[in-house]
Design an enzyme around this catalytic site. Structure first.
Site, PDB file in Angstrom:
ATOM      1  CG  ASP A  33      51.163  43.747  73.187  1.00 30.41           C
ATOM      2  OD1 ASP A  33      50.417  44.475  72.504  1.00 30.41           O
ATOM      3  OD2 ASP A  33      52.077  44.199  73.914  1.00 30.41           O
ATOM      4  CB  SER A  34      45.536  43.961  71.170  1.00 31.97           C
ATOM      5  OG  SER A  34      45.754  43.315  69.934  1.00 31.97           O
ATOM      6  CG  ASP A  57      52.689  43.938  69.418  1.00 28.53           C
ATOM      7  OD1 ASP A  57      53.448  44.817  68.965  1.00 28.53           O
ATOM      8  OD2 ASP A  57      51.484  44.138  69.655  1.00 28.53           O
ATOM      9  CE  LYS A  78      52.564  46.845  67.004  1.00 23.70           C
ATOM     10  NZ  LYS A  78      52.397  47.194  68.431  1.00 23.70           N
ATOM     11  CD  GLU A 108      53.488  48.868  73.216  1.00 24.71           C
ATOM     12  OE1 GLU A 108      53.484  49.458  74.324  1.00 24.71           O
ATOM     13  OE2 GLU A 108      52.583  48.105  72.854  1.00 24.71           O
ATOM     14  CD  GLU A 140      47.505  52.210  70.307  1.00 21.45           C
ATOM     15  OE1 GLU A 140      48.467  51.428  70.122  1.00 21.45           O
ATOM     16  OE2 GLU A 140      46.515  51.904  70.994  1.00 21.45           O
TER      17      GLU A 140
HETATM   18  O1  KIV Z   1      48.604  45.034  70.079  1.00 23.20           O
HETATM   19  C1  KIV Z   1      48.021  45.569  69.134  1.00 23.20           C
HETATM   20  O2  KIV Z   1      47.014  45.095  68.614  1.00 23.20           O
HETATM   21  C2  KIV Z   1      48.572  46.817  68.632  1.00 23.20           C
HETATM   22  C3  KIV Z   1      47.684  47.659  67.776  1.00 23.20           C
HETATM   23  C4  KIV Z   1      46.757  48.423  68.634  1.00 23.20           C
HETATM   24  C5  KIV Z   1      48.456  48.534  66.873  1.00 23.20           C
HETATM   25  O3  KIV Z   1      49.672  47.179  68.945  1.00 23.20           O
END
Ligand code: KIV
Length: 264
Positions: free
Chosen positions: A44-45, A83, A111, A113, A180
Site C-alpha cells: 500500500d506504499s 497488502d 499482509k 498490519e 519494519e
Molecule cells: O507497503 C509497503 O510497501 C510495505 C513495505 C514497506 C514492507 O509494507
C-alpha cells in the site's frame, strides 16, 4: 520453479536469505520476478510512491485489486503478496471478504498490519486457505498513533512485547512475519523465536529475508533517503542489473550493512 510458502520455509531451514521487492504494475512485475526476486509485494506504499499521498491511508481495496491484477499478469514465478489497505480488515467479516478479493485478483498471500488484536482475523483467514503475513514494528497505517514514522521496539519492554506478538500471531496462523524499522538485535531475537520466515525492512541483516520499496532502491523516490535504503541503480547500468545486484547482496548478506541498520 514458482516460489511458494514452502520455498520460503526451506530458505529459513537452510539459513539462506531471500529477497522481496514491491511491484505495482505488469512491466515491473516482469522485470522484478525475472531478476530472481522471490517475493513481490503489492504494497500500500503505492499510495505514496504512485499516487503522491503523504501516507498509505487513502489507498482503497479497488486500488489494491487493480495493481494486484497487473502484477499477477507480469509475474515470472515470484510469490505474490498483497497488502490489505487501511480499515479493510477492521472486523473479521470485512477481512475475509477483502482478502478473498485480493486472492481472486492474483495474490497468493495477504499482509496485515497490527499486533495481538489481529490473532482472530489471522486464524479466520488461515483456516479458510488464505496465507497471511503479519507486519509488526513500524506499521505505516498507524502513523497517526505513532506520531510519525519512528523506529519501534527500542526500549526492552516494547521489544519483549513485539517478540510476544510475533509468537502469538504465528500461533494464530501467520505464515510470514514482516518487521519494519526495528533495532537489528530485536529483529534477530524475533527471527530466532518464530519458525515462520521473517522478512525485514530497516531491521538489519539477521532476518530470513529482506524487502525494499522498488522506487527507493532505484533511487527515484523524491526527498531524503531513509537510513535503511540503498540506491542499487547507482553503479549499475540498467534497472534489471540494479535489481539483480539487490538480489545478490541480499543472498550474500552484504545488504543491509551496518550503515542501513538501527541500534536499540
Ligand atoms: O507497503 C509497503 O510497501 C510495505 C513495505 C514497506 C514492507 O509494507
Amino acid at each position: 520453479m514458482a516460489v511458494t510458502i514452502n520455498t520460503l520455509r526451506d530458505f529459513k531451514a537452510r539459513g539462506e536469505a531471500f529477497s522481496a521487492l514491491t511491484a505495482y504494475d505488469a512491466t515491473f512485475s516482469q522485470v522484478v520476478s525475472s531478476a530472481g526476486v522471490d517475493v513481490m509485494l503489492i504494497g500500500d506504499s503505492l499510495g505514496m510512491v504512485l499516487q503522491g499521498h503523504d501516507s498509505t491511508l487513502p489507498v482503497t481495496m479497488a486500488d489494491m485489486c487493480y495493481h494486484t491484477r497487473a502484477v499477477a499478469k507480469g509475474n515470472q514465478g515470484a510469490l505474490i503478496m498483497a497488502d490489505m489497505p487501511f480499515m479493510s480488515y477492521g472486523t473479521v467479516a470485512t477481512a475475509l471478504e477483502n482478502a478473498a478479493a485480493l486472492m481472486r485478483a492474483g495474490a497468493q498471500m495477504v499482509k496485515l498490519e497490527g499486533t495481538d488484536w489481529m490473532a482472530d482475523t489471522i486464524t479466520a483467514l488461515s483456516e479458510r486457505g488464505i496465507p497471511v503475513c503479519a507486519h509488526l514494528g513500524l506499521t505505516p497505517q498507524f502513523v497517526n498513533k505513532f506520531g510519525g514514522y519512528k523506529v519501534q521496539g527500542r526500549e526492552e519492554k516494547r521489544a519483549q512485547e513485539m517478540i510476544d506478538h510475533a509468537c502469538q500471531l504465528e500461533a494464530a496462523g501467520a505464515d510470514v512475519i514482516l518487521l519494519e524499522c526495528v533495532p537489528r538485535s530485536l529483529a534477530a531475537r524475533i527471527t530466532q523465536a518464530v519458525a515462520a520466515p521473517v522478512i525485514g525492512i530497516g531491521a538489519g541483516s539477521d532476518t530470513d529475508g529482506q524487502v525494499l520499496v522498488l522506487h527507493d532502491m532505484l533511487g527515484i523516490t523524491p526527498g531524503r533517503r531513509p537510513r535503511f535504503v540503498k540506491d542499487f541503480l547507482a553503479g549499475n547500468e540498467s534497472i534489471p542489473a540494479a535489481i539483480g545486484a539487490y538480489v545478490k547482496a541480499v543472498k550474500d548478506r552484504t545488504f543491509p550493512g551496518e550503515e542501513h541498520t538501527f541500534k536499540a
